[in-house]
Design an enzyme around this catalytic site. Structure first.
Site, PDB file in Angstrom:
ATOM      1  N   HIS A 261     -33.418 -20.338 -35.802  1.00  0.00           N
ATOM      2  CA  HIS A 261     -34.470 -19.605 -35.103  1.00  0.00           C
ATOM      3  C   HIS A 261     -35.411 -19.001 -36.133  1.00  0.00           C
ATOM      4  O   HIS A 261     -34.959 -18.561 -37.193  1.00  0.00           O
ATOM      5  CB  HIS A 261     -33.850 -18.482 -34.249  1.00  0.00           C
ATOM      6  CG  HIS A 261     -34.764 -17.999 -33.190  1.00  0.00           C
ATOM      7  ND1 HIS A 261     -35.745 -17.077 -33.435  1.00  0.00           N
ATOM      8  CD2 HIS A 261     -34.865 -18.340 -31.885  1.00  0.00           C
ATOM      9  CE1 HIS A 261     -36.405 -16.859 -32.314  1.00  0.00           C
ATOM     10  NE2 HIS A 261     -35.901 -17.613 -31.355  1.00  0.00           N
ATOM     11  N   ASP A 315     -30.558 -21.852 -26.687  1.00  0.00           N
ATOM     12  CA  ASP A 315     -30.427 -23.156 -26.049  1.00  0.00           C
ATOM     13  C   ASP A 315     -29.069 -23.805 -26.254  1.00  0.00           C
ATOM     14  O   ASP A 315     -28.783 -24.835 -25.659  1.00  0.00           O
ATOM     15  CB  ASP A 315     -31.520 -24.105 -26.582  1.00  0.00           C
ATOM     16  CG  ASP A 315     -32.888 -23.686 -26.109  1.00  0.00           C
ATOM     17  OD1 ASP A 315     -33.000 -23.294 -24.946  1.00  0.00           O
ATOM     18  OD2 ASP A 315     -33.845 -23.728 -26.906  1.00  0.00           O
TER      19      ASP A 315
END
Ligand code: CMC
Length: 378
Positions: A261, A315
């Site tokens: 991320h 996710d």
């Protein structure tokens, strides 16, 4: 005028001043309007959280009831939108169907009254209410079925699952789905939110704002990663194959889906909650063999990439949750959009409050004074 060095992906460059949400990527903290995500996941509902994000404060009981009532009674989509969706190819991706349908709403509500709070509220209600209906309608129509009409006696999440599966959902599944929407509703200046704000800054209508954000969310580096995670787990197929798979990705310098991320350098707090939700579903509805593979992936990736701050993101576990609810893999990202629309609308409203059109600069590294060569000489 160039005011700073070029940063690919605008990393670290503020694109807006915002009081909607906050991420501490080192500590793994996410707050909506100052409230920790864990607390909202435990105590709030999606519509209450949407209200908090869009209007800045938690609603009173009366305010929440009024908002829920408005959303409930705006869930139906126009026959002409439904007929338009019927013409979409069944093989097309549902994100493209959603983007086209969201944009089409602008044709029906073309009046733009951006300074009128009633217009803002109507648009917010219409988009939050109809996006789930559009997602479910496309799913049924591509299977050759007629869409199911929304049920006014069901709350937001239960109604979506009902429209999708054509049967009343299990209460635990509906509750968990609602928590998933809370976890996906907002996340600071991500790519789709940036896209929404850029579009909003031109003072176009909110349907164009949402359509442009849906288009941005669909990519595999953003919301589309949840779909790719399941494909990856299926491809790996067994716990023993995890390590060679990860090694192979690292050798090829390929990204491992569901990990990493831009902001978080620890495990995404939403991934932690989603993992717990997946376990609750497995307990009630049976185990998923891909969970074993996912756990091994997390262990191996942490061992190999933990020092670089690469951990599971939102996710990674969401797909396992949606799979257990019977949601098809290519609807994972549209489900993400159902939630995120409220975050985009919060940013739309914030952008309008102090708008200046986005018009960044670039560093030109092309030619100057180049000759025009006639076509027969090229
Ligand atoms: N697998 C392997 N290595 C990775 C990964 C990954 N998933 N993510 C980052 N890295 C490595 C990357 O190779 C690079 O290494 P080096 O410095 O040695 O070249 C370093 O970490 C920094 O990576 P980056 O690509 O510069 O990081 P970024 O901030 O531009 O990208 C990201 C962030 C989310 C796009 C990226 O981590 C990625 O592509 N992840 C996989 C796709 C994914 O799961 N996306 C969902 C993101 S979260 C939800 C959302 O936004 O919707």
């Amino acid at each position: 005028m160039t005011v700073c060095e070029f940063r690919p992906g605008l990393e670290g460059i503020p694109a807006a001043q915002s009081s909607i949400s906050h991420v501490d990527g080192q500590k793994g903290i996410l707050e909506y309007r100052g409230i920790r995500i864990e607390e909202l996941a435990e105590k709030s509902t999606f519509l209450e959280t949407a209200y908090l994000l869009i209007w800045g404060e938690l609603p009173t009981k009366e305010e929440l009831e009024a908002f829920e009532h408005e959303v409930r009674f705006h869930r139906r989509i126009k026959y002409r939108i439904r007929d338009m969706m019927k013409c979409f190819p069944e093989s097309g991706h549902p994100m493209d169907a959603l983007q086209a349908s969201a944009a089409a709403l602008g044709l029906f509500y073309s009046l733009r009254d951006l300074h009128n709070p009633a217009y803002i509220r109507d648009s917010v209600v219409r988009l939050i209410a109809t996006i789930p209906t559009m997602v479910a309608a496309f799913q049924l129509m591509r299977k050759g079925n007629d869409p199911v009409k929304p049920r006014d006696d069901l709350d937001y999440s239960a109604n979506f699952l009902y429209m999708l599966n054509e049967k009343e959902p299990d209460p635990l599944a509906a509750k968990i789905f609602d928590i998933c929407l809370i976890l996906h509703v907002e996340h600071t200046m991500n790519a789709s939110t940036f896209s929404a704000r850029v579009t909003a800054s031109t003072l176009t209508d909110p349907y164009a704002v949402v359509a442009s954000a849906v288009g941005t969310l669909g990519g595999p580096l953003h919301g589309g990663a949840n779909e790719e995670v399941i494909q990856m787990l299926e491809e790996i197929g067994s716990v023993e194959n995890v390590r060679p798979y990860v090694d192979n990705c690292l050798e090829r310098k390929a990204k491992i889906m569901g990990f990493g991320h831009r902001v978080y350098k620890v495990k995404d707090p939403r991934a932690t909650i989603l993992q717990t939700l997946a376990e609750q579903l497995f307990e009630k509805f049976g185990y998923d063999k891909y969970y074993e593979i996912a756990l091994e992936m997390e262990r191996v990736v942490e061992e190999k990439l933990g020092s670089k701050g690469i951990y599971p993101n939102v996710d990674f576990y969401s797909g396992l949750v949606y799979r257990k609810m019977g949601i098809p893999t290519d609807l994972f990202t549209p489900v993400f959009a159902i939630a995120r629309v409220a975050g985009w609308l919060a940013h739309w409203k914030e952008q309008l409050a102090e708008n200046r059109i986005f018009r960044p600069t670039q560093i030109y590294d092309g030619r100057h004074e180049a000759p025009y060569i006639p076509i027969e000489q090229r």
